[in-house]
Scaffold this active site. Structure first.
Site, mmCIF file in Angstrom:
data_model
loop_
_atom_site.group_PDB
_atom_site.id
_atom_site.type_symbol
_atom_site.label_atom_id
_atom_site.label_comp_id
_atom_site.label_asym_id
_atom_site.label_seq_id
_atom_site.Cartn_x
_atom_site.Cartn_y
_atom_site.Cartn_z
ATOM 1 N N LEU A 64 18.971 3.731 -19.618
ATOM 2 C CA LEU A 64 17.658 3.847 -20.263
ATOM 3 C C LEU A 64 17.831 4.180 -21.746
ATOM 4 C CD1 LEU A 64 15.873 5.848 -17.422
ATOM 5 C CD2 LEU A 64 15.727 3.404 -17.920
ATOM 6 N N PRO A 65 16.752 4.052 -22.543
ATOM 7 C CA PRO A 65 16.909 4.216 -23.990
ATOM 8 C C PRO A 65 17.345 5.617 -24.432
ATOM 9 C CG PRO A 65 14.865 3.036 -23.495
ATOM 10 C CD PRO A 65 15.419 3.519 -22.184
ATOM 11 N N THR A 95 22.804 6.547 -23.498
ATOM 12 C CA THR A 95 23.301 7.474 -24.518
ATOM 13 C C THR A 95 22.208 8.511 -24.757
ATOM 14 O OG1 THR A 95 24.560 5.728 -25.584
ATOM 15 C CG2 THR A 95 24.157 7.714 -26.875
ATOM 16 N N LYS A 170 30.504 10.034 -27.122
ATOM 17 C CA LYS A 170 29.669 8.897 -27.528
ATOM 18 C C LYS A 170 28.912 9.209 -28.830
ATOM 19 C CE LYS A 170 27.308 5.076 -27.242
ATOM 20 N NZ LYS A 170 27.920 3.820 -27.661
ATOM 21 N N LYS A 245 18.348 6.957 -33.152
ATOM 22 C CA LYS A 245 18.339 7.977 -32.072
ATOM 23 C C LYS A 245 19.696 8.651 -31.966
ATOM 24 C CE LYS A 245 19.582 6.583 -28.292
ATOM 25 N NZ LYS A 245 20.233 6.224 -27.051
HETATM 26 P P1 NAD Z 1 16.991 -1.599 -24.176
HETATM 27 O O1 NAD Z 1 15.835 -1.021 -24.882
HETATM 28 O O2 NAD Z 1 17.322 -3.057 -24.368
HETATM 29 O O3 NAD Z 1 16.869 -1.365 -22.584
HETATM 30 C C1 NAD Z 1 16.333 -0.236 -22.002
HETATM 31 C C2 NAD Z 1 15.529 -0.695 -20.802
HETATM 32 O O4 NAD Z 1 15.046 0.444 -20.112
HETATM 33 C C3 NAD Z 1 14.311 -1.539 -21.178
HETATM 34 O O5 NAD Z 1 14.390 -2.795 -20.532
HETATM 35 C C4 NAD Z 1 13.131 -0.698 -20.694
HETATM 36 O O6 NAD Z 1 12.067 -1.481 -20.213
HETATM 37 C C5 NAD Z 1 13.785 0.091 -19.597
HETATM 38 N N1 NAD Z 1 13.057 1.306 -19.238
HETATM 39 C C6 NAD Z 1 12.530 2.262 -20.038
HETATM 40 N N2 NAD Z 1 11.955 3.231 -19.312
HETATM 41 C C7 NAD Z 1 12.128 2.882 -18.003
HETATM 42 C C8 NAD Z 1 11.768 3.462 -16.776
HETATM 43 N N3 NAD Z 1 11.097 4.611 -16.715
HETATM 44 N N4 NAD Z 1 12.109 2.819 -15.633
HETATM 45 C C9 NAD Z 1 12.784 1.666 -15.667
HETATM 46 N N5 NAD Z 1 13.160 1.045 -16.814
HETATM 47 C C10 NAD Z 1 12.836 1.654 -17.960
HETATM 48 O O7 NAD Z 1 18.236 -0.691 -24.568
HETATM 49 P P2 NAD Z 1 19.776 -1.066 -24.412
HETATM 50 O O8 NAD Z 1 20.247 -1.728 -25.656
HETATM 51 O O9 NAD Z 1 19.998 -1.700 -23.088
HETATM 52 O O10 NAD Z 1 20.398 0.415 -24.416
HETATM 53 C C11 NAD Z 1 20.340 1.259 -23.281
HETATM 54 C C12 NAD Z 1 21.152 2.505 -23.590
HETATM 55 O O11 NAD Z 1 22.496 2.126 -23.865
HETATM 56 C C13 NAD Z 1 20.657 3.296 -24.805
HETATM 57 O O12 NAD Z 1 20.776 4.660 -24.567
HETATM 58 C C14 NAD Z 1 21.586 2.832 -25.913
HETATM 59 O O13 NAD Z 1 21.714 3.824 -26.928
HETATM 60 C C15 NAD Z 1 22.869 2.604 -25.155
HETATM 61 N N6 NAD Z 1 23.798 1.618 -25.727
HETATM 62 C C16 NAD Z 1 23.349 0.429 -26.216
HETATM 63 C C17 NAD Z 1 24.260 -0.475 -26.742
HETATM 64 C C18 NAD Z 1 23.815 -1.807 -27.307
HETATM 65 O O14 NAD Z 1 24.645 -2.490 -27.961
HETATM 66 N N7 NAD Z 1 22.584 -2.241 -27.085
HETATM 67 C C19 NAD Z 1 25.626 -0.175 -26.763
HETATM 68 C C20 NAD Z 1 26.049 1.026 -26.216
HETATM 69 C C21 NAD Z 1 25.126 1.925 -25.702
#
Ligand code: NAD
Length: 293
Positions: A64-65, A95, A170, A245
């Site tokens: 999740l975000p 994260t 991280k 964030k």
């Molecule tokens: P994203 O915003 O693409 O995906 C998050 C998903 O969570 C969304 O699809 C959203 O609809 C869903 N969501 C939110 N609340 C929810 C709930 N209550 N129930 C079910 N689903 C819910 O974000 P992301 O890029 O996939 O990143 C996710 C995590 O990974 C973050 O913490 C980010 O910091 C970390 N991260 C991202 C990357 C990257 O390159 N994108 C790399 C490493 C770590």
């Protein structure tokens, strides 16, 4: 083995797809229907809520975000720590704040659930290729249970320490990444202002002491590299608001500790200004445009 996967966004979806490909029975849940449709078309089962996805799951993975989303998922009367049945292993790959991660794991322990934090590095391409780096916090025996699944989604799996330890590593890593992206952008801008071809400049610096991941593998200057967000209008990838964030987590974490992070604070300020200017949903390499402005 039934796995529940909550959060099928840019990272969660390809991670869950890799578990499906490996033969796991995966039930997913997300708030965005289009993500659920992609997952379902690939053979995943789709649940109507997180708690329905978690029913009878041997492992629950969340991606999740931010901290507040993870707290809402696990805590409270309707949270998974109250609603989950059986004795699933909980793996949070989001994260989030190390402190929040520790707090949730402690409550999970009281309720009899084993939980590890397992944030990742490697971006969306690493998630698709199954080559992520996992930074794990928690008990060794719980990491050992999680290992077969983590190995289907990642290549390097590190045990960082107790609960929250994965998140601490991280936060440090992403602060460094955010600072490097700003530095790389500034150096490229300076070269371009001098009439240099950014590709020639990047090739030379990549073989010199300025080399770093953002320059070599995720170049922020459009046209230098194929298949990176800068050459695709800064779409997809790792959003500015997610980097903001993570820098906020670093600033919060340093406060109260004997740790001074002036560059982290400056990076937090600069990504904040970039987000405020309407770029929050673009990939974080779009700070290259900030150097231009
Ligand atoms: P994203 O915003 O693409 O995906 C998050 C998903 O969570 C969304 O699809 C959203 O609809 C869903 N969501 C939110 N609340 C929810 C709930 N209550 N129930 C079910 N689903 C819910 O974000 P992301 O890029 O996939 O990143 C996710 C995590 O990974 C973050 O913490 C980010 O910091 C970390 N991260 C991202 C990357 C990257 O390159 N994108 C790399 C490493 C770590």
């Amino acid at each position: 083995m039934k796995v529940a996967f909550i959060g099928l966004g840019n990272m969660g979806l390809p991670m869950a797809l890799n578990l499906l490909k490996a033969g796991y029975e995966v039930t997913g849940f997300d708030l965005v229907q289009s993500q659920l449709d992609i997952f379902s078309n690939a053979g995943g089962a789709v649940a109507k809520s997180a708690s329905m996805a978690a029913q009878d799951a041997a492992v629950i993975i969340s991606m999740l975000p931010a901290s507040r989303h993870v707290e809402a998922l696990y805590l409270g009367d309707t949270g998974l720590l109250s609603a989950a049945s059986g004795n699933p292993l909980l793996i949070d790959c989001s994260t989030i704040s190390p402190r929040v991660s520790q707090e949730i794991a402690a409550i999970a322990k009281v309720k009899g659930f084993a939980m590890i934090d397992a944030p990742v590095s490697g971006g969306t391409s690493g998630a698709q290729a199954g080559t992520l780096t996992f930074m794990v916090g928690g008990e060794t025996r719980d990491l050992e249970k999680a290992m077969p699944l983590l190995e289907k989604m990642g290549k390097n799996i590190f045990h960082a320490g107790l609960n929250g330890g994965g998140q601490t590593v991280k936060v440090c890593n992403n602060m460094l990444l955010g600072i490097q992206m700003l530095g790389t952008s500034e150096a490229l801008r300076l070269g371009i202002a001098n009439g240099m071809d950014p590709k020639v400049l990047s090739d030379i610096m990549s073989k010199s002491s300025g080399r770093n991941w953002t320059l070599e593998l995720y170049n922020p200057c459009p046209g230098v590299m194929e298949s990176v967000p800068s050459s695709n209008g800064y779409a997809g990838g790792f959003g500015v608001d997610l980097m903001l964030k993570d820098l906020g987590l670093a600033v919060e974490n340093a406060q109260g500790l004997d740790a001074h992070i002036p560059l982290g604070e400056l990076a937090h300020h600069l990504y904040g200004a970039h987000s405020k200017a309407g770029n929050g949903q673009l990939d974080f390499s779009s700070v290259f445009k900030l150097a231009e402005d």
